[in-house]
Design a protein around this motif. Structure first.
Motif, mmCIF file in Angstrom:
data_model
loop_
_atom_site.group_PDB
_atom_site.id
_atom_site.type_symbol
_atom_site.label_atom_id
_atom_site.label_comp_id
_atom_site.label_asym_id
_atom_site.label_seq_id
_atom_site.Cartn_x
_atom_site.Cartn_y
_atom_site.Cartn_z
ATOM 1 N N PHE A 208 0.846 -1.187 0.000
ATOM 2 C CA PHE A 208 0.000 0.000 0.000
ATOM 3 C C PHE A 208 0.883 1.238 0.000
ATOM 4 C CE2 PHE A 208 0.773 -1.057 4.407
ATOM 5 C CZ PHE A 208 0.997 0.165 5.022
ATOM 6 N N ASP A 209 0.272 2.358 -0.315
ATOM 7 C CA ASP A 209 0.971 3.645 -0.392
ATOM 8 C C ASP A 209 0.954 4.277 0.988
ATOM 9 O OD1 ASP A 209 2.040 6.073 -1.114
ATOM 10 O OD2 ASP A 209 0.347 6.704 -2.361
ATOM 11 N N ARG A 210 2.045 4.095 1.750
ATOM 12 C CA ARG A 210 2.075 4.541 3.143
ATOM 13 C C ARG A 210 1.851 6.048 3.245
ATOM 14 N NH1 ARG A 210 3.480 1.917 7.575
ATOM 15 N NH2 ARG A 210 4.332 0.195 6.325
ATOM 16 N N GLU A 211 0.797 6.401 3.980
ATOM 17 C CA GLU A 211 0.382 7.793 4.193
ATOM 18 C C GLU A 211 0.062 8.526 2.894
ATOM 19 O OE1 GLU A 211 3.071 9.866 6.748
ATOM 20 O OE2 GLU A 211 2.613 8.594 8.462
ATOM 21 N N GLY A 212 -0.054 7.782 1.789
ATOM 22 C CA GLY A 212 -0.367 8.411 0.512
ATOM 23 C C GLY A 212 0.782 9.213 -0.066
ATOM 24 N N ALA A 213 2.008 8.939 0.411
ATOM 25 C CA ALA A 213 3.156 9.755 -0.003
ATOM 26 C C ALA A 213 3.441 9.636 -1.496
ATOM 27 C CB ALA A 213 4.391 9.357 0.807
ATOM 28 N N TRP A 214 3.290 8.433 -2.063
ATOM 29 C CA TRP A 214 3.556 8.256 -3.486
ATOM 30 C C TRP A 214 2.548 9.053 -4.320
ATOM 31 C CZ3 TRP A 214 2.132 3.874 -7.216
ATOM 32 C CH2 TRP A 214 2.991 3.885 -8.333
#
Length: 369
Positions: A208-214
């Motif tokens: 998953f994209d941790r904290e939406g950083a990507w």
């Protein structure tokens, strides 16, 4: 009679099993303890594969259900050990199982919903009464079979002075609107983490994209976003529900084909915006009177997604459920502890305003210890 229940949930994100020990005495259930366990990679892959037709799938589904129940049992036993609770003190386990198909109202007018679970095996492994198969009765009564959590949301988040929105961001996003006096509606908004997690795993190797950083480092592609939002499901009125049957990688790829060569990070940013827009549009259409939106599920830990929801819904406050008493990863498991209590006590739930069922029904099947 004991008022302690265990709730066990594995959602459409397929990231793991969450369990809670809850005291369901009184109108407002209280979470005593939480435990979680990740899905082993082979089991996760098999459960994901079982969302579509394949070779010998009945045999594979049964074995996957057995494996999942062993994981459920481990989480349940850990909850007892961690709290020093005797098994005899727990009235029942509410076990949701793993949704692999969700097609209510289709094909023959009734359709079906399938949550892989072997409640008899779970009862044998734990020595506890198990309540499972919560959704089938609702589908049989003409309902969508989902969402069921709004009844629990009312018990823990409802207010007498204002309307409240509760947004669960699991693999699929669902919205509950709670109004003073007990009025409520609930429905699935569209995809939440399912598409984002799949795209992230494919291009970064991370689950998953941790904290939406990507996603936060990408640019939203306006044309792709418009094509995604053109999906007719978004325009359907509630009651409605959806799942991986609709929002799956092939659905995404069919729309990506119009823009070959897009930067994967920009696609991730666009998928995050799809989730934010789908949820915000649902709130504006069906909860324009809400004083705040409470977010639970794994998406509550996606800082980029939470920022976008806050921007799109301003001036309405967007808060994680931890600020209202229950951490985001505990809400769904607690809901199924509470639903197990309603079943054991023989309480009918008024389903029409949320699922569209023909009337109030007792949900769940009981497997005695």
């Amino acid at each position: 009679m004991s008022t302690l229940y265990i709730g066990l949930m594995s959602g459409t994100s397929l990231d793991g099993v969450d369990g809670v020990l809850a005291d369901c005495a009184g109108p407002r259930p209280r979470v005593i303890a939480h435990a979680e366990s990740p899905l082993p990679a082979p089991l996760r892959a098999e459960l994901l594969a079982l969302n579509t037709s394949g070779h010998d799938e009945l045999h594979r589904a049964w074995l996957a259900g057995n494996a999942l129940m062993r994981l459920y049992a481990d989480v349940a036993m850990r909850l007892l050990a961690d709290t020093g609770t005797e098994a005899a003190a727990v009235r029942a386990i509410g076990a949701h199982g793993q949704t692999v198909r969700h097609r209510p109202g289709q094909f023959d007018g009734t359709g079906y919903t399938i949550q892989l679970a072997q409640p008899a095996l779970l009862a044998e492994l734990t020595g506890l009464t198990v309540v499972a198969d919560f959704r089938s009765r609702d589908v049989a009564a003409g309902g969508q079979g989902a969402p069921l959590a709004p009844f629990f949301h009312h018990a823990v988040f409802g207010r007498d002075d204002a309307a409240v929105g509760v947004l669960n961001l699991g693999g699929i996003a669902n919205l509950t609107v709670l109004r003073p006096g007990g009025g409520q509606i609930g429905f699935d908004c569209g995809p939440a983490n399912a598409l984002m997690d799949g795209w992230c795993a494919r291009h970064t190797g991370q689950p998953f994209d941790r904290e939406g950083a990507w996603a936060a480092g990408g640019q939203v592609h306006a044309g792709l976003l418009a094509a995604l939002l053109a999906e007719p499901y978004f325009a359907l009125p509630p009651p409605k529900s959806t799942g991986r049957d609709l929002f799956h990688p092939a659905w995404l790829q069919a729309r990506l084909d119009a823009w070959p060569g897009l930067d994967p990070r920009d696609v991730q940013a666009t998928l995050a915006e799809l989730t934010a827009r789908g949820c915000a549009d649902a709130v504006r259409l069906h909860g324009r009177d809400v004083a705040e939106v409470i977010v639970c599920g794994g998406g509550a830990f996606n800082a980029h997604l939470m920022r976008r929801l806050g921007a799109l819904l301003a001036p309405v406050a967007v808060v994680a459920s931890a600020e209202r008493g229950i951490p985001p990863q505990q809400v769904e498991a607690a809901a199924f502890a509470w639903l197990a209590c309603q079943c054991v006590e023989g309480r009918k739930l008024a389903l029409t305003s949320t699922t569209g069922a023909r009337g109030a029904r007792v949900l769940g099947a009981v497997y005695p210890a």
